[in-house]
Scaffold this motif. Structure first.
Motif, short mmCIF file in Angstrom:
data_model
loop_
_atom_site.label_atom_id
_atom_site.label_comp_id
_atom_site.label_asym_id
_atom_site.label_seq_id
_atom_site.Cartn_x
_atom_site.Cartn_y
_atom_site.Cartn_z
N HIS A 129 -30.47 25.78 33.26
CA HIS A 129 -29.98 25.93 31.90
C HIS A 129 -28.81 26.90 31.83
O HIS A 129 -28.05 26.89 30.89
CB HIS A 129 -31.08 26.44 30.98
N SER A 147 -31.61 19.81 26.34
CA SER A 147 -31.18 18.78 25.41
C SER A 147 -29.74 18.95 24.92
O SER A 147 -29.22 18.07 24.25
CB SER A 147 -32.08 18.77 24.17
N ASP A 148 -29.13 20.09 25.23
CA ASP A 148 -27.78 20.34 24.74
C ASP A 148 -26.82 19.30 25.34
O ASP A 148 -26.64 19.24 26.55
CB ASP A 148 -27.35 21.75 25.13
N ASN A 197 -35.34 9.41 18.52
CA ASN A 197 -36.59 8.87 19.03
C ASN A 197 -36.54 8.80 20.54
O ASN A 197 -35.65 8.17 21.10
CB ASN A 197 -36.79 7.47 18.44
N PRO A 198 -37.50 9.46 21.21
CA PRO A 198 -37.46 9.48 22.67
C PRO A 198 -37.70 8.12 23.30
O PRO A 198 -37.50 7.95 24.49
CB PRO A 198 -38.58 10.46 23.05
N ARG A 258 -23.72 18.99 25.63
CA ARG A 258 -22.54 19.33 26.43
C ARG A 258 -22.92 19.46 27.91
O ARG A 258 -22.08 19.33 28.77
CB ARG A 258 -21.86 20.59 25.88
N ASN A 297 -25.72 16.97 19.12
CA ASN A 297 -26.71 18.04 19.01
C ASN A 297 -27.25 18.12 17.59
O ASN A 297 -28.45 18.27 17.38
CB ASN A 297 -26.09 19.38 19.40
N GLN A 315 -30.91 7.59 21.86
CA GLN A 315 -32.04 8.49 21.63
C GLN A 315 -31.68 9.55 20.60
O GLN A 315 -32.50 9.93 19.77
CB GLN A 315 -32.49 9.13 22.96
N PRO A 356 -37.60 27.68 30.89
CA PRO A 356 -36.63 26.68 31.30
C PRO A 356 -35.99 27.11 32.62
O PRO A 356 -35.81 28.30 32.87
CB PRO A 356 -35.62 26.71 30.17
N ARG A 372 -32.75 15.52 30.97
CA ARG A 372 -33.09 16.48 29.92
C ARG A 372 -34.09 17.50 30.46
O ARG A 372 -34.01 18.68 30.15
CB ARG A 372 -33.67 15.75 28.71
N LEU A 394 -29.98 15.76 16.70
CA LEU A 394 -31.34 16.09 17.12
C LEU A 394 -32.03 17.02 16.13
O LEU A 394 -33.24 17.14 16.12
CB LEU A 394 -31.34 16.72 18.52
N GLY A 411 -39.77 15.21 24.00
CA GLY A 411 -39.40 15.43 22.61
C GLY A 411 -40.57 15.86 21.76
O GLY A 411 -40.39 16.46 20.72
N GLY A 412 -41.78 15.58 22.18
CA GLY A 412 -42.93 16.00 21.39
C GLY A 412 -43.16 17.49 21.55
O GLY A 412 -42.37 18.19 22.16
#
Lengths: 255, 368
Positions: free
Chosen positions: B17, B306-307, B112-113, B309, B248, B107, B13, B301, B251, B365-366
């Motif tokens: 991040h 994906s966090d 679901n993306p 905050r 969060n 989402q 990442p 993202r 998810l 997301g996959g």
């Protein structure tokens, strides 16, 4: 912290999945839950940690009435390593573990130094130091399971429930996970599928069959060839393992 | 230990991040938003020098006088900038932020993306309401003109989303699959009704208005329409920024969320109803602007993770900037023609989406 489950029954529609199960985990015991597939182990655990609403019965964590208390109050005491660990959106390993702090945090509270230290300690405990910034979805099954365990460790639970935590893992990681959990020195209730591992790690076992407790006791007392034959429908002989001195089970193919 | 970790590691990442990297991103995005809002008023049928635009805006907002006073208060550009373009740019800013916010929330809520702000049948419900108001009208009920269209678009949006929510939770637990399917069914139904009305309408001008409306436009923005949107979006942003832990947990799925002390059922329902209301307000004032709520959350993202905050503040700002500039393009790319902004968002959004599909390292997301 003790766990007391009293006369718990769960039904889905007409089907009674769990029937009048009572069990007890006293302070700092490692208690195993074994039984064949579909015997209601997972359902029982899920109704203890509030995912499924039982038809009747009570669950107490020491004084806390788990079924009546709010989820946050329960999550501050009870950590769960479940079987639901696939993500639809990716997180980094650190973000995943940081979520273990959720039950201890107010809505607007941010993570502080203490949280960061707990997260680092959890990473160390599961041997994933240096992997904090990797993406969770790119990890192997064993690594994912260790991340989930680390998340629960960061949650600082006083009691832990594990639902087949070693499923699909190589033997090395099975042992590693059980060793980490065993060393925690808190009460543990774990559904396990490997009988010899269960015998080796657990202080006490509950055996389930068709939604009921078929037997309970110390592993060496209840894991007899008669019980295994009756509950799991396999022929076997039990023996003392000449190398480890632990209980060994030899499954016989003829039946 | 090392054996299992020694497999070739996927791309790490990015530095974004990290805490400081993230602060830098937010700082840059915030400054870019302000600069964009100031610069965007310079573009249009009449090009106005950027420095002059800034001076006029600064004078109106803070009373600061830089340069010729005459030019700042009564010059020919003052009305264009202050009365026409600036409210429109602010509208773009809020709509962009709002659509991105709603997309991100949806989402997470349906895990679901593919979700976007219109997933609950909002788009077709609003279209049906607007079509009805434009082509058949509610003159007898005293709701005339634009207000009538906005009101009925809002009513249609909210009505359709409530229907979807009811349908998805009928007969047991509401699952995201049932939600998506219920959204499709209600969409089909509302579209059929709207098409029926359009087919039998003899009002060519009305049909053009409907078409323009379904493609979205910020052309009707004005100072008196701004407060409703601004207040709605600001409140929504403040509310949802405080919900990052719940988002969060969403998810992770229902079960894991419960073990972390959050029972998602009620939150999910409230979030969806709020999102439907906010999207309804937005659709009522500027029609259907597609793609923004779907693509910006994914894009951001990919940058900050994906966090929520990090994701929420970054994507809200990014959405605002994106919308400001797509609106500039919509009103300048063809001379003397005002294009529906939905065309531009799709023309820019689709290639960006394709790039993300092709590029490795972000898997929507996959599994990567």
């Amino acid at each position: 912290m003790n766990l007391n489950v009293e006369h718990l029954s769960v039904s889905f529609g007409e089907a009674n999945i769990v029937q009048d199960v009572s069990l007890r985990v006293s302070n700092k015991q490692f208690v195993g839950l074994i039984g064949p597939n579909g015997c209601g182990k997972s359902t029982l655990l899920k109704s203890i940690y509030k995912v499924i609403k039982p038809r009747q019965g009570d669950v107490f964590l020491s004084e806390l009435n788990v079924l009546k208390a709010g989820p946050k109050a329960v999550a501050q005491k009870l950590g769960v390593v479940g079987q639901f660990n696939e993500l639809s959106f990716d997180f980094t390993v650190r973000e995943m573990i940081a979520m273990g702090r959720t039950p201890h945090k107010g809505m607007l509270e941010t993570d502080n130094q203490e949280d960061a230290e707990l997260i680092a300690a959890a990473l160390r405990k599961v041997n994933l130091e240096g992997h904090a910034d990797r993406s969770y979805n790119s990890l192997s099954g064993g690594e994912k399971q260790r991340v989930i365990l680390a998340r629960v460790l960061a949650q600082q639970p006083e009691f832990m429930i594990l639902d087949e935590p070693t499923n699909h893992l190589d033997i090395k990681y099975q042992l590693q996970i059980l060793n980490i959990v065993k060393k925690l020195d808190i009460g543990i209730l774990a559904a396990l599928h490997d009988l010899t591992l269960a015998a080796e790690y657990c202080d006490y076992l509950y055996v389930m069959k068709e939604g009921r407790v078929a037997a309970c006791g110390k592993p060496e007392d209840i894991l007899t060839k008669e019980l295994i034959g009756e509950v799991f429908d396999v022929a076997c002989e039990t023996y003392r393992n000449p190398v480890t001195g632990a209980l060994g089970i030899a499954y016989l193919q003829t039946r | 230990m090392q054996t299992d970790l020694a497999v070739p590691s996927p791309p790490k990442p990015s530095v974004l991040h990290t805490r400081y990297g993230f602060m830098a991103v937010i700082g840059v995005l915030f400054i870019l938003t302000l600069l964009s809002a100031g610069a965007a008023v310079s573009f249009g049928q009449v090009d106005i020098p950027v420095s002059q635009s800034y001076r006029i805006l600064l004078h109106h907002i803070t009373g600061l006088q830089i340069g010729d006073v005459q030019e700042l208060t009564s010059g020919s550009f003052v009305d264009i900038i202050w009365k026409i373009r600036f409210p429109r740019v602010l509208m773009a800013l809020f709509i962009g932020a709002g659509l991105t916010l709603c997309g991100t929330i949806m989402q997470a809520a349906v895990q679901n993306p593919l979700a976007d702000p219109y997933i609950l049948g909002i788009s077709s419900g609003a279209s049906l309401g607007a079509t009805f108001a434009i082509l058949i009208g509610f003159g007898s009920m005293g709701l005339l003109g634009q207000t009538g269209v906005a009101f009925w678009a809002f009513a249609g949006a909210v009505g359709a989303s409530l229907l979807v929510l009811m349908l998805a939770s009928a007969g047991g637990k509401m699952t995201s699959v049932k939600l998506v399917l219920a959204g499709m069914v209600i969409n089909a139904l509302c579209t059929a009704f709207a098409n029926f009305i359009v087919y039998f309408a003899s009002n060519a001008e009305g049909i053009k208005t409907v078409t323009f409306w379904t493609m979205g436009s910020l052309a009707a923005s004005s100072w008196d329409k701004l407060p409703l949107i601004a207040i709605t979006i600001l409140l929504a942003v403040i509310l949802f920024l405080s919900q990052f832990r719940v988002l969060n947990a969403m998810l992770l799925g229902d079960e894991a969320a419960v073990t972390l002390g959050i029972h998602l059922g009620a939150y999910r329902r409230v979030y969806m109803i709020l999102t439907a209301l906010i999207t309804g307000v937005m659709v009522a004032s500027c029609g259907m602007i597609g793609f923004v709520g779907l693509i910006i959350p994914h894009l951001v993202r990919g940058l900050v993770g994906s966090d929520h905050r990090r994701l929420l503040p970054a994507s809200i700002l990014f959405g605002a900037i994106f919308m400001i500039w797509t609106d500039v393009i919509a009103r300048t790319i063809v001379p003397n023609v005002e294009l529906p902004i939905g065309i531009i968002t799709a023309l820019i959004g689709a290639p960006m989406f394709m790039y993300m599909l092709i590029r490795k390292g972000y898997a929507f997301g996959g599994k990567s």
